[in-house]
Design a protein around this motif. Structure first.
Motif, PDB file in Angstrom:
ATOM      1  N   SER A  19     108.694  26.717  31.185  1.00  0.00           N
ATOM      2  CA  SER A  19     108.928  25.539  32.024  1.00  0.00           C
ATOM      3  C   SER A  19     109.955  25.776  33.133  1.00  0.00           C
ATOM      4  CB  SER A  19     109.393  24.366  31.154  1.00  0.00           C
ATOM      5  OG  SER A  19     110.590  24.696  30.470  1.00  0.00           O
ATOM      6  N   VAL A  20     110.733  26.850  33.033  1.00  0.00           N
ATOM      7  CA  VAL A  20     111.767  27.098  34.049  1.00  0.00           C
ATOM      8  C   VAL A  20     111.549  28.391  34.822  1.00  0.00           C
ATOM      9  CG1 VAL A  20     113.413  25.833  32.625  1.00  0.00           C
ATOM     10  CG2 VAL A  20     113.404  28.336  32.561  1.00  0.00           C
ATOM     11  N   LYS A  21     110.530  29.148  34.458  1.00  0.00           N
ATOM     12  CA  LYS A  21     110.276  30.414  35.160  1.00  0.00           C
ATOM     13  C   LYS A  21     110.055  30.171  36.648  1.00  0.00           C
ATOM     14  CE  LYS A  21     108.339  33.144  31.365  1.00  0.00           C
ATOM     15  NZ  LYS A  21     107.097  33.737  30.780  1.00  0.00           N
ATOM     16  N   GLY A  22     110.710  30.990  37.455  1.00  0.00           N
ATOM     17  CA  GLY A  22     110.584  30.866  38.902  1.00  0.00           C
ATOM     18  C   GLY A  22     111.558  29.869  39.507  1.00  0.00           C
ATOM     19  N   ARG A  23     112.229  29.073  38.676  1.00  0.00           N
ATOM     20  CA  ARG A  23     113.181  28.080  39.182  1.00  0.00           C
ATOM     21  C   ARG A  23     114.608  28.378  38.727  1.00  0.00           C
ATOM     22  NH1 ARG A  23     112.916  22.962  37.507  1.00  0.00           N
ATOM     23  NH2 ARG A  23     111.983  23.450  35.476  1.00  0.00           N
ATOM     24  N   PHE A  24     114.753  28.893  37.513  1.00  0.00           N
ATOM     25  CA  PHE A  24     116.077  29.171  36.956  1.00  0.00           C
ATOM     26  C   PHE A  24     116.297  30.676  36.898  1.00  0.00           C
ATOM     27  CE2 PHE A  24     116.559  25.123  34.096  1.00  0.00           C
ATOM     28  CZ  PHE A  24     116.270  24.328  35.193  1.00  0.00           C
ATOM     29  N   THR A  25     117.558  31.072  37.064  1.00  0.00           N
ATOM     30  CA  THR A  25     117.937  32.471  36.949  1.00  0.00           C
ATOM     31  C   THR A  25     119.186  32.593  36.087  1.00  0.00           C
ATOM     32  OG1 THR A  25     117.047  32.978  39.144  1.00  0.00           O
ATOM     33  CG2 THR A  25     118.570  34.575  38.175  1.00  0.00           C
ATOM     34  N   ILE A  26     119.085  33.412  35.056  1.00  0.00           N
ATOM     35  CA  ILE A  26     120.247  33.664  34.206  1.00  0.00           C
ATOM     36  C   ILE A  26     120.878  34.989  34.597  1.00  0.00           C
ATOM     37  CG2 ILE A  26     118.901  34.794  32.374  1.00  0.00           C
ATOM     38  CD1 ILE A  26     120.815  33.417  30.350  1.00  0.00           C
ATOM     39  N   SER A  27     122.195  35.031  34.561  1.00  0.00           N
ATOM     40  CA  SER A  27     122.916  36.269  34.850  1.00  0.00           C
ATOM     41  C   SER A  27     124.202  36.277  34.030  1.00  0.00           C
ATOM     42  CB  SER A  27     123.231  36.384  36.346  1.00  0.00           C
ATOM     43  OG  SER A  27     124.049  35.304  36.766  1.00  0.00           O
ATOM     44  N   ARG A  28     124.848  37.425  33.991  1.00  0.00           N
ATOM     45  CA  ARG A  28     126.097  37.508  33.237  1.00  0.00           C
ATOM     46  C   ARG A  28     127.042  38.500  33.876  1.00  0.00           C
ATOM     47  NH1 ARG A  28     124.604  39.634  27.315  1.00  0.00           N
ATOM     48  NH2 ARG A  28     126.842  40.100  27.153  1.00  0.00           N
ATOM     49  N   ASP A  29     128.316  38.279  33.616  1.00  0.00           N
ATOM     50  CA  ASP A  29     129.361  39.196  34.049  1.00  0.00           C
ATOM     51  C   ASP A  29     130.029  39.693  32.769  1.00  0.00           C
ATOM     52  OD1 ASP A  29     131.758  40.405  34.859  1.00  0.00           O
ATOM     53  OD2 ASP A  29     131.952  39.084  36.594  1.00  0.00           O
ATOM     54  N   ASN A  30     129.700  40.894  32.359  1.00  0.00           N
ATOM     55  CA  ASN A  30     130.205  41.402  31.086  1.00  0.00           C
ATOM     56  C   ASN A  30     131.721  41.579  31.095  1.00  0.00           C
ATOM     57  OD1 ASN A  30     127.651  41.500  29.895  1.00  0.00           O
ATOM     58  ND2 ASN A  30     127.260  43.562  30.683  1.00  0.00           N
ATOM     59  N   ALA A  31     132.282  41.887  32.240  1.00  0.00           N
ATOM     60  CA  ALA A  31     133.738  42.060  32.326  1.00  0.00           C
ATOM     61  C   ALA A  31     134.482  40.742  32.093  1.00  0.00           C
ATOM     62  CB  ALA A  31     134.118  42.642  33.679  1.00  0.00           C
ATOM     63  N   LYS A  32     133.815  39.642  32.431  1.00  0.00           N
ATOM     64  CA  LYS A  32     134.425  38.316  32.282  1.00  0.00           C
ATOM     65  C   LYS A  32     133.895  37.563  31.073  1.00  0.00           C
ATOM     66  CE  LYS A  32     135.238  37.692  37.250  1.00  0.00           C
ATOM     67  NZ  LYS A  32     134.967  36.821  38.429  1.00  0.00           N
ATOM     68  N   ASN A  33     132.992  38.183  30.303  1.00  0.00           N
ATOM     69  CA  ASN A  33     132.379  37.511  29.151  1.00  0.00           C
ATOM     70  C   ASN A  33     131.798  36.157  29.541  1.00  0.00           C
ATOM     71  OD1 ASN A  33     133.034  39.609  27.359  1.00  0.00           O
ATOM     72  ND2 ASN A  33     135.024  38.710  26.880  1.00  0.00           N
ATOM     73  N   THR A  34     131.125  36.137  30.669  1.00  0.00           N
ATOM     74  CA  THR A  34     130.625  34.882  31.233  1.00  0.00           C
ATOM     75  C   THR A  34     129.134  34.983  31.510  1.00  0.00           C
ATOM     76  OG1 THR A  34     132.777  34.371  32.214  1.00  0.00           O
ATOM     77  CG2 THR A  34     130.868  33.249  33.134  1.00  0.00           C
ATOM     78  N   VAL A  35     128.430  33.900  31.230  1.00  0.00           N
ATOM     79  CA  VAL A  35     127.006  33.803  31.523  1.00  0.00           C
ATOM     80  C   VAL A  35     126.800  32.634  32.479  1.00  0.00           C
ATOM     81  CG1 VAL A  35     126.527  32.346  29.492  1.00  0.00           C
ATOM     82  CG2 VAL A  35     124.690  33.708  30.511  1.00  0.00           C
ATOM     83  N   TYR A  36     125.850  32.804  33.388  1.00  0.00           N
ATOM     84  CA  TYR A  36     125.564  31.805  34.409  1.00  0.00           C
ATOM     85  C   TYR A  36     124.101  31.376  34.310  1.00  0.00           C
ATOM     86  CZ  TYR A  36     129.745  34.006  36.325  1.00  0.00           C
ATOM     87  OH  TYR A  36     131.016  34.533  36.489  1.00  0.00           O
ATOM     88  N   LEU A  37     123.838  30.172  34.792  1.00  0.00           N
ATOM     89  CA  LEU A  37     122.463  29.701  34.924  1.00  0.00           C
ATOM     90  C   LEU A  37     122.336  29.011  36.277  1.00  0.00           C
ATOM     91  CD1 LEU A  37     119.725  29.507  33.426  1.00  0.00           C
ATOM     92  CD2 LEU A  37     120.386  27.175  32.781  1.00  0.00           C
ATOM     93  N   GLN A  38     121.640  29.664  37.180  1.00  0.00           N
ATOM     94  CA  GLN A  38     121.354  29.065  38.481  1.00  0.00           C
ATOM     95  C   GLN A  38     120.067  28.280  38.350  1.00  0.00           C
ATOM     96  OE1 GLN A  38     123.143  29.091  41.443  1.00  0.00           O
ATOM     97  NE2 GLN A  38     121.577  27.630  42.128  1.00  0.00           N
ATOM     98  N   MET A  39     120.135  26.991  38.606  1.00  0.00           N
ATOM     99  CA  MET A  39     118.983  26.112  38.447  1.00  0.00           C
ATOM    100  C   MET A  39     118.589  25.562  39.814  1.00  0.00           C
ATOM    101  SD  MET A  39     120.066  24.091  34.968  1.00  0.00           S
ATOM    102  CE  MET A  39     121.421  23.221  35.755  1.00  0.00           C
ATOM    103  N   ASN A  40     117.392  25.908  40.249  1.00  0.00           N
ATOM    104  CA  ASN A  40     116.890  25.438  41.533  1.00  0.00           C
ATOM    105  C   ASN A  40     115.661  24.573  41.318  1.00  0.00           C
ATOM    106  OD1 ASN A  40     118.851  27.024  42.877  1.00  0.00           O
ATOM    107  ND2 ASN A  40     117.479  28.804  42.891  1.00  0.00           N
ATOM    108  N   THR A  41     115.306  23.836  42.350  1.00  0.00           N
ATOM    109  CA  THR A  41     114.132  22.964  42.314  1.00  0.00           C
ATOM    110  C   THR A  41     114.121  22.131  41.029  1.00  0.00           C
ATOM    111  OG1 THR A  41     112.984  24.828  43.392  1.00  0.00           O
ATOM    112  CG2 THR A  41     111.669  22.902  42.873  1.00  0.00           C
ATOM    113  N   LEU A  42     115.213  21.473  40.776  1.00  0.00           N
ATOM    114  CA  LEU A  42     115.350  20.709  39.531  1.00  0.00           C
ATOM    115  C   LEU A  42     114.397  19.534  39.496  1.00  0.00           C
ATOM    116  CD1 LEU A  42     119.183  21.014  39.184  1.00  0.00           C
ATOM    117  CD2 LEU A  42     117.548  21.574  37.372  1.00  0.00           C
ATOM    118  N   LYS A  43     113.930  19.242  38.297  1.00  0.00           N
ATOM    119  CA  LYS A  43     112.990  18.150  38.064  1.00  0.00           C
ATOM    120  C   LYS A  43     113.607  17.146  37.084  1.00  0.00           C
ATOM    121  CE  LYS A  43     109.134  21.423  38.343  1.00  0.00           C
ATOM    122  NZ  LYS A  43     107.956  21.976  37.622  1.00  0.00           N
TER     123      LYS A  43
END
Length: 120
Positions: free
Chosen positions: A61-85
Motif C-alpha cells: 500500500s505504500v510502495k512508490g510513495r514511502f521511503t525508509i532509510s537509516r543512519d547507523n552512526a546515529k541509530n536513527t531510522v527515517y520514513l519519508q512519506m509522500n503523496t499521502l492519502k
C-alpha cells in the motif's frame, strides 16, 4: 534502550511528512529497523523495514510513495512519506532489533508512536 519517534502531524491529501526515530541507551548494535502503523479499529501492520545492510521491504500500500532509510552512526531510522492519502492516517510506531549491553542478546524495542493524520 529507548526509541523516540518524531515528525507526525496533520497534512492534506497529497502532502508529505518525514518521520524519524532515534534509538538511545546501552546499544551495541542494531539489526532491522522498521515502521509500523495502527489505524483506528485495525491491527498494527508493517509499513516498511530496513536491515543494517540497507535492504528494504515495504507494504504494498505504500510502495512508490514511502521511503525508509537509516543512519547507523546515529541509530536513527527515517520514513519519508509522500503523496499521502487519508487511508495513511494512523499512529506510526518505530521498532528496532537491538543488541543491548544490559542483556547481550537481541530484543525488539518499540517507540512511543507518533500520530499522522491525512485530511483536508
Amino acid at each position: 534502550v529507548q526509541l523516540q519517534a518524531f515528525g507526525g502531524g496533520l497534512v492534506q491529501p497529497g502532502g508529505s511528512l518525514r518521520l524519524s526515530c532515534a534509538a538511545s541507551g546501552s546499544i551495541i548494535s542494531i539489526r532491522d529497523m522498521g515502521w509500523y502503523r495502527q489505524a483506528p479499529g485495525k491491527q498494527r501492520e508493517l509499513v516498511a523495514a530496513i536491515t543494517s545492510g540497507g535492504n528494504r521491504n515495504y507494504a504494498d500500500s505504500v510502495k512508490g510513495r514511502f521511503t525508509i532509510s537509516r543512519d547507523n552512526a546515529k541509530n536513527t531510522v527515517y520514513l519519508q512519506m509522500n503523496t499521502l492519502k487519508p487511508e495513511d492516517t494512523a499512529i506510526y510506531y518505530c521498532k528496532a532489533d537491538v543488541l543491548s549491553r544490559r542483556t547481550y542478546y537481541f530484543s525488539d524495542y518499540w517507540g512511543q508512536g507518533t500520530v499522522v493524520t491525512v485530511s483536508s
